[in-house]
Design an enzyme around this catalytic site. Structure first.
Site, mmCIF file in Angstrom:
data_model
loop_
_atom_site.group_PDB
_atom_site.id
_atom_site.type_symbol
_atom_site.label_atom_id
_atom_site.label_comp_id
_atom_site.label_asym_id
_atom_site.label_seq_id
_atom_site.Cartn_x
_atom_site.Cartn_y
_atom_site.Cartn_z
ATOM 1 N N ASP A 67 -8.798 6.526 12.666
ATOM 2 C CA ASP A 67 -9.998 6.304 12.784
ATOM 3 C C ASP A 67 -10.571 5.379 14.130
ATOM 4 O OD1 ASP A 67 -8.656 4.017 11.870
ATOM 5 O OD2 ASP A 67 -9.610 3.718 10.053
ATOM 6 N N ASN A 136 -10.996 -2.405 -1.122
ATOM 7 C CA ASN A 136 -11.858 -1.690 -1.893
ATOM 8 C C ASN A 136 -11.264 -0.211 -2.046
ATOM 9 O OD1 ASN A 136 -12.351 -0.272 0.583
ATOM 10 N ND2 ASN A 136 -14.353 -0.696 0.729
ATOM 11 N N HIS A 138 -9.975 1.934 0.484
ATOM 12 C CA HIS A 138 -10.400 2.782 1.449
ATOM 13 C C HIS A 138 -8.900 3.167 2.195
ATOM 14 C CE1 HIS A 138 -11.416 -0.384 4.597
ATOM 15 N NE2 HIS A 138 -10.242 0.107 5.082
ATOM 16 N N GLU A 143 -14.560 5.224 2.466
ATOM 17 C CA GLU A 143 -14.861 4.010 1.669
ATOM 18 C C GLU A 143 -15.130 4.967 0.222
ATOM 19 O OE1 GLU A 143 -14.579 1.525 2.839
ATOM 20 O OE2 GLU A 143 -15.795 1.115 4.664
HETATM 21 C C1 GLP Z 1 -8.758 -1.027 8.188
HETATM 22 C C2 GLP Z 1 -8.332 0.318 8.844
HETATM 23 C C3 GLP Z 1 -7.533 1.174 7.865
HETATM 24 C C4 GLP Z 1 -6.411 -0.002 7.402
HETATM 25 C C5 GLP Z 1 -7.200 -0.998 6.405
HETATM 26 C C6 GLP Z 1 -6.419 -2.076 6.043
HETATM 27 O O1 GLP Z 1 -10.325 -1.105 8.572
HETATM 28 N N1 GLP Z 1 -9.622 1.209 9.074
HETATM 29 O O2 GLP Z 1 -6.867 2.219 8.450
HETATM 30 O O3 GLP Z 1 -5.716 0.597 6.584
HETATM 31 O O4 GLP Z 1 -8.475 -1.367 6.916
HETATM 32 O O5 GLP Z 1 -6.321 -2.820 7.087
HETATM 33 P P1 GLP Z 1 -5.097 -4.131 6.929
HETATM 34 O O6 GLP Z 1 -3.807 -3.450 7.173
HETATM 35 O O7 GLP Z 1 -5.589 -5.163 8.017
HETATM 36 O O8 GLP Z 1 -5.337 -4.845 5.579
#
Ligand code: GLP
Length: 247
Positions: A67, A136, A138, A143
């Site tokens: 992303d 959440n 995702h 989302e």
């Molecule tokens: C982010 C990214 C995701 C990631 C997730 C968890 O916003 N877009 O690809 O896996 O949220 O983030 P984190 O690993 O910092 O908890």
């Protein structure tokens, strides 16, 4: 077809990185031109550090980021293009021409998104898709409510995601409101999903992803339908799963 995910338990975040690196290195050593799906966020950082330390040749490995934010200037340190360059491409010695991140700067996001999916397919699909999970549920930036048959596209960020990611920005209002993300179907097309989570704050998301109902309201639950999944957790992230048979 689906199979039970293999769950690997690490002692701490660094240990999840070492365990996840074992999965990725096995793939790359078997196929030096492997295709990796790349996640950003904090969860895979210990993995990338362990891969950089391994000294394996990544020069023929391709990467496709999950992303990218819309609305950040080119070169912004929190743009995922920059995060991937500094955390993955350069430390692992990947060829920048083989590392792809959705481009948020073009005029026609829909056309670019279709091209991005086509490029993943043309590369043969991801051998291993690295994933974190949002609080959440995702994956990528899909989302809650994202369709299981969704492909790469523009999506608005959930308010909770913007709050979760505000820690990376100087102030919460700087967090973008939209992004380009691989779709759930794009992610699901990978041959092996490697989900990494550490910290007790991820325990509920991990429980719902692995044991909750498979529903578009909690996108990470889709992993229960995939035939080849490895989940790497530390004790905190695994704390709501009860007794675990690991291996
Ligand atoms: C982010 C990214 C995701 C990631 C997730 C968890 O916003 N877009 O690809 O896996 O949220 O983030 P984190 O690993 O910092 O908890």
């Amino acid at each position: 077809m689906s199979g039970s995910p293999r769950i690997l338990l690490g002692t701490d975040a660094d240990d999840t990185g070492r365990l996840a690196a074992g999965v990725v290195l096995g793939t790359v050593r078997a196929n030096p031109a492997a295709v990796l799906g790349l996640a950003t966020g904090s969860s895979p950082l210990p993995l990338y550090a362990a891969l950089a330390a391994a000294g394996t040749d990544f020069s023929r490995v391709s990467g496709f980021a999950l992303d990218e934010y819309l609305g950040l200037p080119d070169g912004h340190p929190q743009s995922y293009a920059e995060v991937i360059r500094t955390a993955v491409t350069e430390p692992l010695g990947m060829d920048p021409h083989l590392v792809h991140v959705p481009d948020p700067h073009g005029m026609d996001h829909a056309a670019h998104a279709a091209d991005y999916d086509a490029a993943i397919a043309a590369a043969g699909g991801a051998d291993v898709q690295i994933l974190g999970v949002g609080s959440n549920g995702h994956i990528g930036f899909n989302e809650p409510g994202s369709a299981f048959d969704s492909r790469t596209r523009v999506v608005p960020l959930a308010e909770r995601t913007r709050q979760d990611n505000a820690r990376f920005f100087e102030s919460p209002d700087q967090v973008p409101v939209e992004c380009l993300t691989q779709g759930i179907a794009t992610i699901f097309g990978a041959r092996h999903l490697l989900l990494i989570a550490h910290g007790e704050h991820k325990a509920r998301a991990v429980l719902r992803a692995l044991r909750g109902p498979v529903t578009e309201d909690f996108p990470a639950s889709i992993i229960q339908r995939h035939p080849h999944v490895t989940v790497v957790l530390d004790a905190g992230a695994a704390s709501l799963l009860g007794d675990l048979a690991c291996g």
